[in-house]
Design a protein around this motif. Structure first.
Motif, PDB file in Angstrom:
ATOM      1  N   MET A 251       0.857  -1.196   0.000  1.00 56.58           N
ATOM      2  CA  MET A 251       0.000   0.000   0.000  1.00 56.58           C
ATOM      3  C   MET A 251       0.889   1.241   0.000  1.00 56.58           C
ATOM      4  O   MET A 251       1.744   1.407   0.856  1.00 56.58           O
ATOM      5  N   THR A 252       0.693   2.128  -0.963  1.00 58.02           N
ATOM      6  CA  THR A 252       1.556   3.294  -1.115  1.00 58.02           C
ATOM      7  C   THR A 252       1.321   4.293   0.014  1.00 58.02           C
ATOM      8  O   THR A 252       0.178   4.639   0.321  1.00 58.02           O
ATOM      9  N   VAL A 253       2.408   4.723   0.578  1.00 59.46           N
ATOM     10  CA  VAL A 253       2.327   5.738   1.632  1.00 59.46           C
ATOM     11  C   VAL A 253       2.518   7.110   0.994  1.00 59.46           C
ATOM     12  O   VAL A 253       3.501   7.339   0.293  1.00 59.46           O
ATOM     13  N   ARG A 254       1.586   8.019   1.216  1.00 61.97           N
ATOM     14  CA  ARG A 254       1.674   9.363   0.622  1.00 61.97           C
ATOM     15  C   ARG A 254       2.370  10.327   1.568  1.00 61.97           C
ATOM     16  O   ARG A 254       2.525  10.063   2.761  1.00 61.97           O
ATOM     17  N   PHE A 255       2.751  11.487   1.014  1.00 59.28           N
ATOM     18  CA  PHE A 255       3.556  12.509   1.691  1.00 59.28           C
ATOM     19  C   PHE A 255       3.067  12.809   3.108  1.00 59.28           C
ATOM     20  O   PHE A 255       3.806  12.726   4.077  1.00 59.28           O
ATOM     21  N   HIS A 256       1.790  13.166   3.243  1.00 61.90           N
ATOM     22  CA  HIS A 256       1.272  13.583   4.546  1.00 61.90           C
ATOM     23  C   HIS A 256       1.080  12.390   5.478  1.00 61.90           C
ATOM     24  O   HIS A 256       1.170  12.523   6.691  1.00 61.90           O
ATOM     25  N   GLU A 257       0.801  11.195   4.889  1.00 61.38           N
ATOM     26  CA  GLU A 257       0.634   9.992   5.710  1.00 61.38           C
ATOM     27  C   GLU A 257       1.964   9.633   6.370  1.00 61.38           C
ATOM     28  O   GLU A 257       1.988   9.168   7.515  1.00 61.38           O
ATOM     29  N   ALA A 258       3.049   9.823   5.638  1.00 65.94           N
ATOM     30  CA  ALA A 258       4.352   9.485   6.195  1.00 65.94           C
ATOM     31  C   ALA A 258       4.617  10.311   7.445  1.00 65.94           C
ATOM     32  O   ALA A 258       5.085   9.799   8.465  1.00 65.94           O
ATOM     33  N   LEU A 259       4.327  11.588   7.373  1.00 67.55           N
ATOM     34  CA  LEU A 259       4.545  12.444   8.547  1.00 67.55           C
ATOM     35  C   LEU A 259       3.688  11.976   9.718  1.00 67.55           C
ATOM     36  O   LEU A 259       4.155  11.879  10.855  1.00 67.55           O
ATOM     37  N   ALA A 260       2.436  11.668   9.437  1.00 68.48           N
ATOM     38  CA  ALA A 260       1.548  11.198  10.506  1.00 68.48           C
ATOM     39  C   ALA A 260       2.090   9.914  11.115  1.00 68.48           C
ATOM     40  O   ALA A 260       2.055   9.727  12.342  1.00 68.48           O
ATOM     41  N   ASN A 261       2.601   9.014  10.257  1.00 70.01           N
ATOM     42  CA  ASN A 261       3.152   7.752  10.771  1.00 70.01           C
ATOM     43  C   ASN A 261       4.385   7.994  11.631  1.00 70.01           C
ATOM     44  O   ASN A 261       4.576   7.342  12.664  1.00 70.01           O
ATOM     45  N   ALA A 262       5.227   8.920  11.194  1.00 68.61           N
ATOM     46  CA  ALA A 262       6.432   9.220  11.977  1.00 68.61           C
ATOM     47  C   ALA A 262       6.040   9.810  13.329  1.00 68.61           C
ATOM     48  O   ALA A 262       6.611   9.462  14.368  1.00 68.61           O
ATOM     49  N   GLN A 263       5.065  10.711  13.320  1.00 64.51           N
ATOM     50  CA  GLN A 263       4.629  11.303  14.584  1.00 64.51           C
ATOM     51  C   GLN A 263       4.023  10.248  15.505  1.00 64.51           C
ATOM     52  O   GLN A 263       4.252  10.248  16.711  1.00 64.51           O
ATOM     53  N   ALA A 264       3.265   9.324  14.909  1.00 61.74           N
ATOM     54  CA  ALA A 264       2.662   8.270  15.721  1.00 61.74           C
ATOM     55  C   ALA A 264       3.741   7.405  16.346  1.00 61.74           C
ATOM     56  O   ALA A 264       3.663   7.032  17.523  1.00 61.74           O
ATOM     57  N   PHE A 265       4.766   7.084  15.571  1.00 59.60           N
ATOM     58  CA  PHE A 265       5.877   6.288  16.077  1.00 59.60           C
ATOM     59  C   PHE A 265       6.523   6.984  17.265  1.00 59.60           C
ATOM     60  O   PHE A 265       6.787   6.383  18.312  1.00 59.60           O
ATOM     61  N   LEU A 266       6.775   8.258  17.104  1.00 62.65           N
ATOM     62  CA  LEU A 266       7.464   9.001  18.164  1.00 62.65           C
ATOM     63  C   LEU A 266       6.589   9.121  19.409  1.00 62.65           C
ATOM     64  O   LEU A 266       7.093   9.087  20.538  1.00 62.65           O
ATOM     65  N   ALA A 267       5.292   9.257  19.208  1.00 62.43           N
ATOM     66  CA  ALA A 267       4.387   9.317  20.354  1.00 62.43           C
ATOM     67  C   ALA A 267       4.320   7.970  21.061  1.00 62.43           C
ATOM     68  O   ALA A 267       4.300   7.895  22.293  1.00 62.43           O
ATOM     69  N   GLN A 268       4.317   6.917  20.265  1.00 66.63           N
ATOM     70  CA  GLN A 268       4.245   5.559  20.822  1.00 66.63           C
ATOM     71  C   GLN A 268       5.499   5.240  21.640  1.00 66.63           C
ATOM     72  O   GLN A 268       5.438   4.520  22.628  1.00 66.63           O
ATOM     73  N   HIS A 269       6.639   5.784  21.220  1.00 66.32           N
ATOM     74  CA  HIS A 269       7.890   5.536  21.943  1.00 66.32           C
ATOM     75  C   HIS A 269       8.360   6.825  22.586  1.00 66.32           C
ATOM     76  O   HIS A 269       9.495   7.251  22.406  1.00 66.32           O
ATOM     77  N   ALA A 270       7.483   7.423  23.375  1.00 60.08           N
ATOM     78  CA  ALA A 270       7.748   8.763  23.910  1.00 60.08           C
ATOM     79  C   ALA A 270       8.966   8.806  24.814  1.00 60.08           C
ATOM     80  O   ALA A 270       9.607   9.827  24.960  1.00 60.08           O
TER      81      ALA A 270
END
Lengths: 441, 136
Positions: free
Chosen positions: A1-20
């Motif tokens: 599934m292709t990850v788009r520009f804004h989705e990538a940022l959201a995923n990165a932010q989610a990762f960082l929040a998950q590993h706060a």
């Protein structure tokens, strides 16, 4: 599934929040290509000759990097660099404290490295010397009557208020106000583009004197001095324009394009000693408009016509200002306080209904600028809270009425084609409101 | 000449030497640090490799007193424009030479300061290139 520009940022932010708890400082960087990397360190103040991550964190990094890389799709380079020790940078602290670095949470900053647009989210430049009031006339599109309004206002301020007015044409990609206010033969030797290219090699001493000329629109006790985009000796315009937007560094600090524009305006004010400065800003979302509106301590007059393109365009500008209460609270307050929507070219028929509709659309669009009453971040006097019909509100558009005689008016070559009554009828409200907002009534 | 650039190692060691009063070697090492920093940054921007594809082309086998100008010229194109602003318009290593490693005379404080500042700028170019994505 292709990850788009804004989705990538959201995923990165989610990762960082998950590993706060991972890392004391995490710098998420989005580079020129839009790709994401996280530079992180266990040390809050990373000295330049130590590793940022301890052994346990390094193992954690190895463990977590593959999943992060996979979640970012094409927007991550590889597993090795998507999550890396901040010590790879010579000066991580400088990147962390960069004026463009935005806090996402207590341990995470986000740094955008695009080609343009950085000035839009920067704060007004500090240490401004005592100077006259400034106003920027900004419009998303050309043809909304900005330059005519500026010309009329300049004449009003010089003739009715006896003021020395300095007009600067910053619409370098579509120069206009200079030609509107100065006959060709009366242009100064040089213009704004010349200042920028000479600045790149440190040759601007004394140049301010050659950048401006007096407009024949000058009347009464005042004076209108105009700095056009180009002058009589500028020569080929495009090679100079191509070099204007670079920005600069002074003693390692990123002055940026905004800093240079501020320096230009300071230079001009020091030489010409005006009572008021009017800046004609570039149309559109590019850096010059951003600089003039957000970094020069200038009143921002935002021209609008009631079209979907207008509101969509302004919505793009306003959206990032809504991000995170911490971001909004003190950094952008001076800018948010200093805006006024102007309804350019209000049609003659049904003008009241048109204005009501325009003001309603403006309210919806600019609502992110306002604070909710319950906003605990700011003290009550600093709150910008307005209702839709609040006449003092930035969104409550000041009208300029369109009329056929004004559409083709050439104020320099045919000044008498329009009568004082016609000008008052079209611009009266605008002149009163804009002059009042500058404190010059 | 292999294509690795320990620019930060040179820069950090040069700073240590300067702080400890070891000025002549600090001065030499700042020049090497600047050279490495600029070459690493330029390699990310496409500085050409030789036919073997491993080393830089021979014409780039310069030390910093010449390579600084090469970097300036190389950056004067679209991707490098913002990095050029970081580099600055002057030539801080014009009076530096690798043969100064044979020198017995002390280095002038003004020259050391200029070279330290030039090296710091070169290292800032390297960081800027990395953050922009020209290097990983």
């Amino acid at each position: 599934m292709t990850v788009r520009f804004h989705e990538a940022l959201a995923n990165a932010q989610a990762f960082l929040a998950q590993h706060a708890g991972f890392g004391a400082r995490r710098l998420l960087v989005r580079d020129l290509k839009g790709r994401l990397r996280v530079f992180l360190t266990d040390k809050v103040d990373l000295a330049t000759w130590t590793r940022g991550l301890n052994q346990q964190s390094r193992q954690e990094r190895d463990r977590l990097a593959p999943a992060l890389h996979a979640s970012l799709g094409a927007w991550s380079y590889n597993e090795a660099v998507v999550l890396q020790d901040a010590a790879v940078l010579a000066d991580f602290n400088a990147a962390w404290d960069d004026p463009d670095a935005r806090p996402l949470d207590a341990t995470t900053h986000f740094l955008e490295r695009g080609v343009i647009g950085a000035d839009w989210l920067r704060t007004p430049l500090p240490n401004r010397p005592p100077a006259p009031p400034r106003a920027t006339l900004f419009g998303l599109k050309g043809g909304v009557g900005r330059s005519t309004a500026l010309a009329v206002w300049a004449r009003f301020l010089s003739e009715n208020k006896g003021l020395r007015v300095l007009v600067v044409d910053l619409d370098l990609d579509a120069p206009g106000v200079g030609s509107m206010l100065l006959p060709s033969a009366d242009h100064p030797d040089f213009g704004v583009v010349d200042w920028f290219v000479e600045r790149a090699v440190g040759q601007t001493d004394g140049l301010a004197a050659d950048l401006a000329a007096t407009s024949p629109l000058t009347a009464g006790d005042g004076q209108i001095t105009v700095v056009p985009a180009a002058g009589l000796k500028t020569g080929l315009y495009l090679p100079k324009l191509a070099r204007v937007y670079q920005g600069d560094h002074i003693n390692g600090a990123d002055v940026g394009f905004g800093g240079l524009v501020a320096e230009l305006v300071d230079d001009l004010e020091a030489h010409w000693q005006p009572d008021v400065v009017l800046l004609d800003s570039r149309s559109g979302l590019h850096d010059v408009g951003a600089v003039a509106l957000t970094r020069l301590h200038a009143l921002g007059l935002l021209f609008a016509v009631d079209t979907p393109q207008t509101w969509a365009g302004y919505a793009h500008l306003v959206a990032p200002w809504r991000d995170a209460a911490m971001w909004r609270s003190d950094r952008l307050l001076p800018v948010r306080r200093n805006l006024q929507v102007v309804a350019g070219q209000v049609p003659e028929r049904d003008r009241d209904r048109y204005l009501a509709r325009l003001r309603a659309n403006a309210y919806d669009t600019f609502l992110p600028l306002y604070d909710e009453e319950a906003d605990a971040v700011l003290a009550a006097p600093d709150l910008l809270a307005f209702g839709p019909d609040d006449e003092a509100a930035p969104h409550y558009a000041t009208p300029i009425y369109w009329s056929a005689v004004l559409a083709d008016w050439d104020p320099v070559h045919r000044p008498d084609a329009v009568t004082a009554e016609q000008i008052e009828g079209a611009f009266g409200s605008f002149l009163e409101r804009a002059t009042e907002l500058l404190g010059l009534s | 000449m292999a294509l690795t650039f320990p620019a930060l190692r040179h820069f950090r060691d040069a700073s240590l030497l300067e702080a400890r009063g070891r000025r002549e070697n600090a001065d030499q090492l700042y020049g090497l640090a600047a050279e490495c920093a600029l070459k690493e940054a330029m390699s990310g921007l496409g500085l050409p490799l030789d036919a073997g594809g491993i080393d830089l082309e021979r014409r780039y086998y310069h030390h910093v007193e010449l390579f600084w100008d090469t970097a300036t010229a190389f950056l004067s194109g679209r991707p490098g424009a913002s990095l050029l602003a970081v580099l600055g318009g002057d030539r801080p290593f014009a009076d530096w030479h690798v043969d100064q490693r044979y020198r017995l005379a002390p280095v002038a404080p003004a020259a050391l300061a200029r070279h330290a500042d030039g090296a710091a700028r070169a290292v800032r170019v390297l960081d800027a290139a990395r953050l922009q994505g020209h290097l990983l």
